[in-house]
Scaffold this motif. Structure first.
Motif, mmCIF file in Angstrom:
data_model
loop_
_atom_site.group_PDB
_atom_site.id
_atom_site.type_symbol
_atom_site.label_atom_id
_atom_site.label_comp_id
_atom_site.label_asym_id
_atom_site.label_seq_id
_atom_site.Cartn_x
_atom_site.Cartn_y
_atom_site.Cartn_z
ATOM 1 N N CYS A 298 8.573 22.457 72.562
ATOM 2 C CA CYS A 298 7.826 23.685 72.870
ATOM 3 C C CYS A 298 6.419 23.663 72.288
ATOM 4 O O CYS A 298 5.675 24.639 72.463
ATOM 5 C CB CYS A 298 8.589 24.920 72.382
ATOM 6 S SG CYS A 298 9.079 24.875 70.658
ATOM 7 N N ILE A 383 7.899 31.890 70.888
ATOM 8 C CA ILE A 383 8.848 30.809 71.148
ATOM 9 C C ILE A 383 10.203 31.162 70.541
ATOM 10 O O ILE A 383 10.272 31.712 69.437
ATOM 11 C CB ILE A 383 8.348 29.471 70.547
ATOM 12 C CG1 ILE A 383 7.028 29.047 71.194
ATOM 13 C CG2 ILE A 383 9.387 28.374 70.719
ATOM 14 C CD1 ILE A 383 6.370 27.860 70.510
ATOM 15 N N CYS A 415 10.351 38.142 74.207
ATOM 16 C CA CYS A 415 9.463 37.020 74.481
ATOM 17 C C CYS A 415 8.269 37.457 75.335
ATOM 18 O O CYS A 415 8.411 38.309 76.228
ATOM 19 C CB CYS A 415 10.235 35.909 75.197
ATOM 20 S SG CYS A 415 9.545 34.278 74.974
ATOM 21 N N THR A 419 3.787 33.447 79.025
ATOM 22 C CA THR A 419 3.490 32.356 78.088
ATOM 23 C C THR A 419 4.668 32.000 77.182
ATOM 24 O O THR A 419 4.674 30.926 76.580
ATOM 25 C CB THR A 419 2.299 32.724 77.198
ATOM 26 O OG1 THR A 419 2.605 33.914 76.463
ATOM 27 C CG2 THR A 419 1.048 32.954 78.039
ATOM 28 N N LYS A 421 8.247 30.813 75.628
ATOM 29 C CA LYS A 421 9.115 29.666 75.908
ATOM 30 C C LYS A 421 10.402 29.793 75.108
ATOM 31 O O LYS A 421 10.422 30.444 74.060
ATOM 32 C CB LYS A 421 8.413 28.351 75.540
ATOM 33 C CG LYS A 421 7.260 27.987 76.448
ATOM 34 C CD LYS A 421 6.559 26.745 75.945
ATOM 35 C CE LYS A 421 5.365 27.111 75.091
ATOM 36 N NZ LYS A 421 4.559 25.937 74.705
ATOM 37 N N TRP A 443 13.613 34.286 83.473
ATOM 38 C CA TRP A 443 13.485 32.933 82.944
ATOM 39 C C TRP A 443 13.416 31.920 84.077
ATOM 40 O O TRP A 443 14.077 32.074 85.095
ATOM 41 C CB TRP A 443 14.674 32.575 82.045
ATOM 42 C CG TRP A 443 14.758 33.336 80.757
ATOM 43 C CD1 TRP A 443 15.650 34.311 80.428
ATOM 44 C CD2 TRP A 443 13.898 33.173 79.621
ATOM 45 N NE1 TRP A 443 15.417 34.771 79.165
ATOM 46 C CE2 TRP A 443 14.350 34.099 78.639
ATOM 47 C CE3 TRP A 443 12.804 32.358 79.328
ATOM 48 C CZ2 TRP A 443 13.737 34.200 77.387
ATOM 49 C CZ3 TRP A 443 12.204 32.472 78.093
ATOM 50 C CH2 TRP A 443 12.671 33.375 77.140
ATOM 51 N N ARG A 444 12.624 30.878 83.859
ATOM 52 C CA ARG A 444 12.556 29.757 84.796
ATOM 53 C C ARG A 444 12.853 28.470 84.025
ATOM 54 O O ARG A 444 12.219 28.193 83.000
ATOM 55 C CB ARG A 444 11.170 29.673 85.444
ATOM 56 C CG ARG A 444 11.005 28.513 86.414
ATOM 57 C CD ARG A 444 9.662 28.614 87.138
ATOM 58 N NE ARG A 444 8.549 28.630 86.229
ATOM 59 C CZ ARG A 444 7.959 27.525 85.742
ATOM 60 N NH1 ARG A 444 8.416 26.323 86.088
ATOM 61 N NH2 ARG A 444 6.938 27.614 84.920
ATOM 62 N N VAL A 446 12.563 24.795 83.075
ATOM 63 C CA VAL A 446 11.528 23.762 83.225
ATOM 64 C C VAL A 446 12.173 22.382 83.333
ATOM 65 O O VAL A 446 11.948 21.654 84.292
ATOM 66 C CB VAL A 446 10.527 23.804 82.047
ATOM 67 C CG1 VAL A 446 9.475 22.706 82.209
ATOM 68 C CG2 VAL A 446 9.877 25.174 81.943
ATOM 69 N N LYS A 464 10.939 28.748 80.583
ATOM 70 C CA LYS A 464 9.623 29.406 80.559
ATOM 71 C C LYS A 464 9.800 30.859 80.972
ATOM 72 O O LYS A 464 10.466 31.147 81.970
ATOM 73 C CB LYS A 464 8.665 28.698 81.523
ATOM 74 C CG LYS A 464 7.255 29.274 81.564
ATOM 75 C CD LYS A 464 6.489 28.932 80.318
ATOM 76 C CE LYS A 464 5.068 29.492 80.372
ATOM 77 N NZ LYS A 464 4.251 28.828 81.427
ATOM 78 N N ARG A 465 9.234 31.750 80.197
ATOM 79 C CA ARG A 465 9.317 33.191 80.504
ATOM 80 C C ARG A 465 8.442 33.481 81.706
ATOM 81 O O ARG A 465 7.267 33.088 81.766
ATOM 82 C CB ARG A 465 8.862 33.985 79.283
ATOM 83 C CG ARG A 465 8.863 35.498 79.460
ATOM 84 C CD ARG A 465 10.260 36.055 79.563
ATOM 85 N NE ARG A 465 10.232 37.502 79.383
ATOM 86 C CZ ARG A 465 9.984 38.370 80.354
ATOM 87 N NH1 ARG A 465 9.745 37.928 81.598
ATOM 88 N NH2 ARG A 465 9.991 39.659 80.101
ATOM 89 N N THR A 466 9.009 34.146 82.698
ATOM 90 C CA THR A 466 8.230 34.518 83.883
ATOM 91 C C THR A 466 7.213 35.599 83.523
ATOM 92 O O THR A 466 7.253 36.182 82.440
ATOM 93 C CB THR A 466 9.152 35.027 84.999
ATOM 94 O OG1 THR A 466 9.772 36.255 84.569
ATOM 95 C CG2 THR A 466 10.238 34.004 85.324
#
Length: 491
Positions: A298, A383, A415, A419, A421, A443-444, A446, A464-466
């Protein structure tokens, strides 16, 4: 063949001819360039290679055998190698064979191993081993202790050679007339002070003790690791005239066989470097090297707020606060024993730093909290890095089906959108995949790094936070708490 031992003559106490003495003196006056091998957590080989490039300035090569990297250094950087955070064990390469041709019969294959030992270029590797021992003794004197191998504490396993696949064996070659009577060794018991004074004289005269450890992977070999260790170790013993001792050895010779690749090396670490920070262990303590790898994924920045909501013994925040001193770490857990262990581990590092002359405190705080109701403001964390319950030693698979969606939802709340994570470790892949699929608006995923944790294949999921603001998506609505039979009563 005796020339290969010349660089090591001073430690062995051998009588040398003038030519061998000149070779030894030449090695002492110059820096050698050698290849160092390192074992790392499987899946984090690229992370370890990048750390070697940044801190040592060397290009590391990832081995075909998972969990190992190789890189070249000059001996003036030997001390720096021991400060790498991503490696478990270190060894110096004697020789490497990329495509070793094994004979079809066991007898012929073992005969080749016996003939290989006296033909190897041992000189530089043994000189590096001697330099490495000098470094360990200097570190021991600075810390006010001795350089002997520390005894494992209560509830802690004694360090043993580790393999990830194949089989392994430690060799004790049979030697007629060998005595089992224990002899005084440097740094043992309360005689450490006297032995330290007598060390130069004793080292010049003592016969070294050794063992051979063979790690083998591959199903087309006509021999086992026991066979290879026995025959290769017997040849090493005959060549050097060392004594065999599996526990109180001075030199550990490594024979790594991975399909057609054979690597012969000499160990530079007595125990795994992952034991560097944790003194108070729990049932599922995370290795420091694995914690470093997860944090590296991260890429923490200055002033980042990083939390571990299920900290256990605090391996992740402790490792992070040492390596990334300009970020702030918060360790939390709902178990009071886990919080207590984390506090004790943080205090241990603080005291160690004070003894070393550093007064700067660690940028870490410890809190007892409920994971699904974190006492933190919305969008206040940069993070999240944590080791989630696998449902094996801690928790259960059944409870994970409710826990994972709830904790992912709460993590998304605290979060920062766009930006933020999260790096999450779990072995319950089916449950986690289902939970993350229900959080597509928050959430996405990665990528995923597959690692070996105590023999279990687990996944390190990088999320990764949307950009969605919490409270505006269907995923962040908490399901109402209902009585177990309410649905049946309504029907």
């Amino acid at each position: 063949m005796q020339g290969t031992m010349s660089a090591f003559s001073e430690s062995c106490g051998e009588n040398l001819c003038p030519e061998e003495e000149n070779t030894s003196s030449a090695n002492e006056g110059r820096d050698l360039t050698v290849t160092i091998g390192a074992t790392v957590p499987t899946g984090f080989e690229p992370t370890a290679a990048e750390e070697v490039r940044q801190k040592i300035g060397a290009d590391a090569r990832i081995s075909k055998d998972r969990g190992r990297i190789y890189f070249q250094i000059s001996t003036d950087k030997l001390a720096s190698v021991h400060h790498l955070k991503s490696v478990d064990n270190l060894f110096v390469i004697v020789q490497e064979f990329e495509n070793y041709e094994f004979k079809d019969s066991k007898e012929d294959a073992m005969s080749d191993f016996q003939q290989l030992a006296p033909q190897l270029p041992w000189s530089d590797a043994l000189e590096v081993w001697r330099m490495n021992n000098s470094l360990k003794k200097r570190r021991g004197r600075r810390r006010g202790g001795n350089s002997s191998k520390p005894k494992p504490g209560k509830g802690e396993d004694a360090p043993v050679p580790a393999t990830e696949e194949g089989d392994a064996a430690d060799l004790i070659p049979a030697e007629k007339g060998q005595s089992d009577t224990p002899q005084a060794e440097e740094g043992e018991g309360d005689q450490a002070g006297n032995l330290e004074k007598e060390a130069p004289e004793d080292e010049a005269n003592k016969t070294l003790k050794f063992r051979v450890t063979c790690n083998r992977a591959g199903d087309k070999h006509c021999f086992t690791s026991n066979d290879a260790a026995r025959d290769f170790g017997g040849a090493v013993q005959e060549f050097f005239q060392w004594k065999a001792d599996m526990t109180k050895f001075d030199v550990e010779v490594l024979l790594n066989i991975h399909y057609s690749e054979v690597v012969v090396g000499i160990a530079l670490t007595e125990e795994s470097l992952h034991r560097r920070n944790i003194t108070h262990f729990g049932p599922t303590t995370l290795r420091s090297t694995l914690a470093y790898g997860m944090l590296s994924l991260c890429n923490p920045q200055v002033s980042d707020v990083i939390i571990d909501p299920m900290c256990g013994t605090g391996a992740i925040p402790v490792e992070g606060s040492i390596e990334w001193q300009h970020s702030f770490f918060i360790a939390g857990d709902n178990n009071d024993m886990a919080v207590s262990r984390t506090v004790n581990n943080v205090n241990h590092i603080q005291k160690r730093n004070q003894d070393a002359g550093s007064s700067a405190p660690l940028s870490v705080d410890t809190v007892q909290w409920d994971l699904c109701h974190l006492p933190m403001r919305t969008s206040s964390v940069d993070i999240i890095v944590t080791d989630m319950p696998f449902g094996k030693r801690m928790g259960s698979r059944k409870k994970n089906w409710d826990l994972y969606p709830s904790c992912l939802r709460e993590m998304a709340r605290v979060c920062r959108p766009g930006t933020g994570k999260a790096v999450l470790l779990t072995q319950d892949k089916k449950c986690f995949s289902k939970a993350i699929s229900r959080m597509g608006g928050l959430w996405r995923r990665v990528h995923t790094v597959w690692v070996n944790v105590g023999g279990l294949v687990a996944g390190v999921y990088v999320l990764k936070r949307t950009g969605s603001v919490y409270g505006t998506t269907p995923e962040d609505v908490r399901p109402p708490q209902e009585a177990p039979n309410s649905g049946k009563d309504e029907q």
